[in-house]
Design an enzyme around this catalytic site. Structure first.
Site, PDB file in Angstrom:
ATOM      1  N   GLU A  33       0.774  -1.039   0.093  1.00  0.00           N
ATOM      2  CA  GLU A  33      -0.044   0.030  -0.112  1.00  0.00           C
ATOM      3  C   GLU A  33       1.044   1.145   0.063  1.00  0.00           C
ATOM      4  O   GLU A  33       1.785   1.060   0.478  1.00  0.00           O
ATOM      5  CB  GLU A  33      -0.864  -0.121   1.296  1.00  0.00           C
ATOM      6  N   ASN A 377     -12.302  -3.048   0.613  1.00  0.00           N
ATOM      7  CA  ASN A 377     -11.322  -3.152   1.492  1.00  0.00           C
ATOM      8  C   ASN A 377     -12.009  -2.846   2.836  1.00  0.00           C
ATOM      9  O   ASN A 377     -12.513  -1.650   2.974  1.00  0.00           O
ATOM     10  CB  ASN A 377      -9.977  -2.326   1.467  1.00  0.00           C
ATOM     11  N   GLU A 378     -11.911  -3.785   3.685  1.00  0.00           N
ATOM     12  CA  GLU A 378     -12.488  -3.603   5.000  1.00  0.00           C
ATOM     13  C   GLU A 378     -13.876  -2.960   4.981  1.00  0.00           C
ATOM     14  O   GLU A 378     -14.350  -2.016   5.901  1.00  0.00           O
ATOM     15  CB  GLU A 378     -11.617  -2.767   6.086  1.00  0.00           C
TER      16      GLU A 378
HETATM   17  O1  AHR Z   1      -2.130  -1.479   6.804  1.00  0.00           O
HETATM   18  C1  AHR Z   1      -2.735  -0.311   7.180  1.00  0.00           C
HETATM   19  C2  AHR Z   1      -4.278   0.063   7.084  1.00  0.00           C
HETATM   20  O2  AHR Z   1      -4.912  -0.982   8.113  1.00  0.00           O
HETATM   21  C3  AHR Z   1      -4.894  -0.413   5.692  1.00  0.00           C
HETATM   22  O3  AHR Z   1      -4.997   0.688   4.791  1.00  0.00           O
HETATM   23  C4  AHR Z   1      -6.108  -0.707   6.293  1.00  0.00           C
HETATM   24  O4  AHR Z   1      -6.876  -1.640   5.509  1.00  0.00           O
HETATM   25  C5  AHR Z   1      -6.161  -1.033   7.655  1.00  0.00           C
HETATM   26  O5  AHR Z   1      -7.117  -0.472   8.482  1.00  0.00           O
END
Ligand code: AHR
Length: 643
Positions: A33, A377-378
């Site tokens: 990321e 994501n999440e």
């Molecule tokens: O890994 C850092 C962050 O943690 C990510 O972007 C997110 O998906 C998680 O909450």
């Protein structure tokens, strides 16, 4: 239960003749990321900070509020830069006079609406601009550097531009060249420079030979030496450290960043392919400008280069939950689905498809190894399920062999794989080693897409790594259902620690492999083909336990692979009993990661405090004693002669 209280004598019993389920080759991957300057100023080898002069561009609807960026949905993020030409400075000597400013007249193109205007009224002995890179530029004596820049003048006016690699104060020059007759309409210029001396904290200077005005855009400097010599490429030391993990897959672009601060701020893959002068950058969710030079194509290329499958996370039609998600209206979700389909066509489509042709034009005729798509994501909102179905149906219709990953288990919707995340302190990781023992075997497969023991562990110490090792042994034991995992975050620049524990830390010249990195590398390199029933005697509850063990069989090499975590602060000699094994070799290979101090950490200054040691030990037969150092992960590889 494979655990033991600290004070008790221990025996590890392995049923070698009762092989269990296969351990999938996909189990150990990595997660990338753009956080902590992981790419920009990190993995991405670009040396110029703010090369496109777009750093002040806000996501739609957001505003600056002092030192913060505030979205319309009232989420605040830091403002990382100090002025609108962050990274750049006017340089002058010998009575030179002039100025620089951000300009939006006659832009290079619609994706790069701003440029830097340099006006020199009095040239003195030196007048121009300099860029100090991401906390300094690292020049290595004898190495080549390739500079490209776009420039124009106000009309027919032409100037000579001297480009130089020099020390931060400009007193030392390591390389220079003159680009003659720069002027007229926007044009791209190229210069190669060889540094005659090294400097870890140098700068790039562009100076003019007389009074005049010149506009610059997309000023880019790359070292010639990049990972596998790919153009627009990667810093070799960081890329190699990742390649050394031999990850089964690389997840990108995140993380929360796939959602963005709002929908406009989501990762938009189309902004990140093609010539760098045509790319559109983003003020990323972690509060700094990202050129998108490390884009969709480069991620896919990296996967291919290191033999990993690509796992791409697409935006699910709304921005990041945690940051007060902005939702696309229901009738517009199809546009987001199309955006994902176009990405997949770029990666996988035939050369005569619209986006497949773009991939070919960008230098890659064959499809890329994209195998997984995670939808969002999440995401925890209710809308997720509805959007997921739209995405899944459309993607499956065109790409039936892709594995789709959901952020949630969905009622009445079949899901192939779900992504579970885990962050926490060591206690929570040690006790989670049996988390999946009773997982539903009839439901979706599980991908532990983000995990890290990141609390109460300094910046990522040995205790964190051992807690993760115990947890990972639990995943491996349950790898009939937990089929993939990736630690997060992956990379962190020493000067932008937005997230405390990261697997690799770097500055402009060095990379340090944290103990968590070594754990993953050891476990991935010693992933067996099948698990073997393993128990630690006497049995105990997970809480306060000292030993965690798991064995497996490497069927190709005929080795029993036994992995043991000793989390106690004392050396423990254990009895190892290999029931049902064949005749064993006299020596076993032993790889050990340990330190007497569980709070020890690897750092840039001291990168090898905790590193694996590879030795061999004599074994006396199918039952033998083995000393486990305090605070250690041990891998024993024992060859069986006649099987
Ligand atoms: O890994 C850092 C962050 O943690 C990510 O972007 C997110 O998906 C998680 O909450």
């Amino acid at each position: 239960m494979v655990v033991l209280h600290a004070a008790e004598p221990a025996r590890i019993v392995v049923d070698v003749d009762k092989p269990g389920h296969a351990v999938p080759a996909t189990l150990y991957g990595i997660f990338f990321e753009e956080i902590n300057h992981a790419g920009e100023g990190g993995l991405y080898a670009e040396m110029v900070l703010n090369r496109d002069f777009e750093m002040t561009t806000l996501p739609k609807g957001a505003k600056w509020a002092g030192n913060l960026l505030r979205t319309a949905d009232d989420w605040q993020e830091r403002k990382w830069f100090g002025n609108e030409l962050w990274g750049w400075q006017f340089i002058a000597d010998g009575g030179a006079r002039g100025s620089i400013r951000l300009d939006d007249r006659e832009p290079l193109n619609g994706r790069n609406p701003h440029s830097l205007r340099l006006t020199v009224r009095e040239p003195g002995t030196l007048a121009g601009v300099a860029n100090g890179g991401f906390w300094g530029m690292n020049f290595v004596a004898g190495r080549w550097y390739d500079l490209t820049f776009q420039a124009r003048t106000g009309g027919a006016d032409r100037l000579d531009i001297t480009v130089a690699l020099e020390s931060a104060n400009g007193r030392e020059r390591y390389a220079n060249a003159v680009v003659r007759d720069v002027g007229g309409a926007w044009k791209e210029y190229h210069v190669s420079l060889q540094a005659k001396a090294g400097d870890r904290c140098g700068r790039l200077a562009l100076t003019v030979n007389r009074a005049g005005t010149v506009w610059f855009d997309v000023v880019s400097l790359f070292p010639r030496d990049m990972f596998l010599n790919r153009p627009n490429g990667l810093r070799p030391d960081i890329a190699q450290a990742l390649a050394d993990l031999k990850p089964a897959f690389v997840r990108f672009p995140g993380g929360a960043i796939a959602g963005g601060l709002n929908l406009d701020n989501r990762i938009q893959w189309k902004n990140s392919v093609g010539p760098i002068a045509q790319r559109k950058g983003t003020m990323n969710l972690w509060g700094y400008w990202t050129s998108n030079g490390l884009g969709f194509h480069e991620y896919l290329q990296f996967c291919e280069d290191i033999g990993a499958a690509a796992l791409w996370v697409c935006n699910p039609g709304f921005s990041d939950n945690y940051r007060h998600a902005e939702f696309a209206p229901a009738d517009q979700v199809k546009d987001f689905v199309q955006e994902a389909l176009d990405a997949l066509e770029y990666a996988l489509g035939p050369a005569d498809s619209k986006w497949g042709a773009q991939r070919v034009a960008n230098g890659h005729p064959a499809p890329f190894p994209l195998r997984y798509v995670e939808i969002g994501n999440e995401a925890s909102s209710k809308v997720y399920g509805t959007n997921y179905v739209q995405f899944a149906e459309a993607i499956h219709a065109k790409y039936p062999s892709l594995t789709l990953i959901s952020n949630q288990r969905l009622k009445d919707v079949p899901v192939a794989m779900v992504d579970d995340h885990k962050y926490g302190n060591p206690a929570s990781f040690f006790s989670a080693h049996d988390r999946y023992d009773n997982a539903d075997r009839t439901g979706p497969k599980i991908y532990v897409g983000e995990y890290a023991c990141s609390r109460e562990v300094g910046e990522g110490n040995l205790t964190a790594a051992l807690a993760e090792a115990a947890y990972l042994l639990g995943l491996e034991r349950n790898s009939d259902v937990v089929v993939m995992s990736s630690y997060a975050p992956l990379l962190c620049h020493e000067n932008d620690v937005a997230w405390m524990s990261n697997m690799l830390r770097f500055d402009n010249t060095r990379v340090v492999r944290r103990s968590s990195y070594h754990v993953q590398r050891m476990l991935a390199a010693n992933r067996p083909d099948v698990v073997l029933p393993t128990r630690v005697e006497p049995d105990a509850a997970p809480k306060d336990c000292a030993l965690f063990a798991l064995a497996g069989l490497d069927q190709k090499s005929n080795e029993i692979v036994l992995k043991i975590v000793n989390r106690s602060n004392a050396l423990r000699t254990v009895a190892i009993q290999l029931d049902g094994c064949r005749s064993l070799a006299k020596n076993a290979r032993v790889i050990t990661l340990h330190h007497d101090d569980p709070t020890a950490e690897n750092s840039l200054g001291d990168p090898e405090v905790i590193v694996p040691h590879d030795t061999s030990v004599a074994i006396s037969g199918s039952e033998f004693q083995h000393p486990l150092p305090a605070n250690s992960l041990t891998v024993l590889r024992i060859f069986q002669k006649d099987r």
